[in-house]
Design a protein around this motif. Sequence first.
Motif, PDB file in Angstrom:
ATOM      1  N   VAL A 254       0.828  -1.204   0.000  1.00 38.41           N
ATOM      2  CA  VAL A 254       0.000   0.000   0.000  1.00 38.41           C
ATOM      3  C   VAL A 254       0.862   1.254   0.000  1.00 38.41           C
ATOM      4  O   VAL A 254       0.506   2.264  -0.610  1.00 38.41           O
ATOM      5  CB  VAL A 254      -0.957  -0.016   1.211  1.00 38.41           C
ATOM      6  N   LYS A 255       1.996   1.204   0.670  1.00 42.88           N
ATOM      7  CA  LYS A 255       2.901   2.359   0.644  1.00 42.88           C
ATOM      8  C   LYS A 255       3.532   2.533  -0.729  1.00 42.88           C
ATOM      9  O   LYS A 255       3.717   3.658  -1.201  1.00 42.88           O
ATOM     10  CB  LYS A 255       3.991   2.197   1.708  1.00 42.88           C
ATOM     11  N   ALA A 256       3.857   1.415  -1.381  1.00 42.65           N
ATOM     12  CA  ALA A 256       4.472   1.495  -2.712  1.00 42.65           C
ATOM     13  C   ALA A 256       3.476   1.945  -3.767  1.00 42.65           C
ATOM     14  O   ALA A 256       3.825   2.684  -4.689  1.00 42.65           O
ATOM     15  CB  ALA A 256       5.059   0.138  -3.094  1.00 42.65           C
ATOM     16  N   LYS A 257       2.221   1.521  -3.618  1.00 36.27           N
ATOM     17  CA  LYS A 257       1.175   1.895  -4.565  1.00 36.27           C
ATOM     18  C   LYS A 257      -0.037   2.368  -3.783  1.00 36.27           C
ATOM     19  O   LYS A 257      -0.942   1.603  -3.480  1.00 36.27           O
ATOM     20  CB  LYS A 257       0.801   0.708  -5.459  1.00 36.27           C
ATOM     21  N   PRO A 258      -0.100   3.678  -3.456  1.00 32.28           N
ATOM     22  CA  PRO A 258      -1.187   4.206  -2.630  1.00 32.28           C
ATOM     23  C   PRO A 258      -2.563   3.928  -3.240  1.00 32.28           C
ATOM     24  O   PRO A 258      -2.730   3.898  -4.463  1.00 32.28           O
ATOM     25  CB  PRO A 258      -0.893   5.711  -2.591  1.00 32.28           C
ATOM     26  N   ILE A 259      -3.535   3.747  -2.365  1.00 34.85           N
ATOM     27  CA  ILE A 259      -4.911   3.498  -2.803  1.00 34.85           C
ATOM     28  C   ILE A 259      -5.487   4.727  -3.489  1.00 34.85           C
ATOM     29  O   ILE A 259      -6.222   4.627  -4.475  1.00 34.85           O
ATOM     30  CB  ILE A 259      -5.779   3.099  -1.591  1.00 34.85           C
TER      31      ILE A 259
END
Length: 361
Positions: free
Chosen positions: A294-299
Amino acid sequence: MPITRSAFQRYRLIDEIISRYPRRYSKQRLFELCQDKCGIRSISSLEKDIQRMREDHDAPIEYDKRANGYYYSNPQFRLLNLMLAPEDMEALDYAREVLAATQGATVADELTNALQKVRQSLDIIHEVRSDDRGGPAASRRIVYVEEKILGGNRQFVPILIRAVNQSRQVAFRYLKYEDVVQATNKKTPRKSKATSASVIPAERPKLRILHPILLREVADSWYVIGYDAVSGGEKTFALDRMSELELLDDPCDVPPAILANVSDLFEHIYGITDSHGPVENIVLSFSPLFGQYVKAKPIHQTQEVLSDTETECVVRLRLAPNRDLLMHLRSYGEHLTVLEPASLVQEIKASLEATLSRYSL
C-alpha cells in the motif's frame, strides 16, 4: 536493408535530437551527444548514419548553414513512425487526441514519458525477436506481461473530448446492466439456463441526451460524466455500453452548481461510482507485508501513513465512501482491518457476513 539493434539505437537517438524543434545541433554537438549515449566513435560514423537514415528511411534531414545545425525539413517526420505497424500508429493517434485534452504544465512530461515507454517497448521487441544469437531461451517465451482487456468504444473518447471542448451536447443509446438482467429473466424459463442470445434485450436501448462535462478513465475503461436535463442532475455513463454516439449542434447548458459539483467530484472519490455521503477520514490498518504494498502503490492520492510498525501499517484516506471503495477494500481480505468511520466498519462487516452466508459450513 535490415536494421541491426545497435543501428536502431543510434538512429533513434539521432532522430530524437534532430526533432527538438526549434533547436538545431551542429555536427560536433550532435556527435558529442551520440558519443555519450550510444557510442558513435567518430564524426565520419555519424555522417554515415545520417546518410543511411536519408537513403534507407527517407529521413528529411537538412543542414542549416546559417544556424549551423541539422533539422527536419518536414517537422512532422519521426523515424519511430516508420518502425510501427499501422495499428500501433492508430493507438498513438488515439493517445494524442486524449493528451490534447489534458490541461496543465504536466502535459509535456506525460507525453515524454509515454514516448519513452514506446521506445523501451521497441527495445524489448527487438531484443526478444532477435533470432541471430540463439541461446537457451531462443525457443521459448521469456517475457510475460499482464494481458489487459481494455474497455470498449474507446473510439468515442476523441468525440466526447471535442464535445466538452466545444460545449456541445451529445446523443447516444445506452444499455444498462439492469436492462440486460431484466431482459434475461423475462426471456429465460425458470428451469433452463440463459443463452447468449437472451442477454441482449430485443428493444433498442433508450436514446439519451447529455451535456458532457468531463471524462474519466478507471481500470482501463472510460466514462463520461455530464448533466442530464431530464433528471436535473449529473449522471455517469460507461462508454462500453454506449452506441450510436452523435455530436449535436445544441450548446451545453449546465447549471453552475452541477458544474462545480462534478468538477470537484473525483477529488475525493475512489473509482467511478458516486457517493451521496460526505467526505470522511477513512482509517485502515494493514498487516506489515500488505502495508509495504500500500505504501508502494497508494490506494488514493489523499493517502497518508499514520504509523508503520512491526505489527501494522495504518493509513488514512480522505474519501466519500462508495461501492468501488468497498469492493477494493474487500480484496485485501484478512490483511486489512477498517478502523474508521463506524459506518464503513458496519458496511464491511455486513458485506463479509453476506458472503459467508453463501457458503455452507
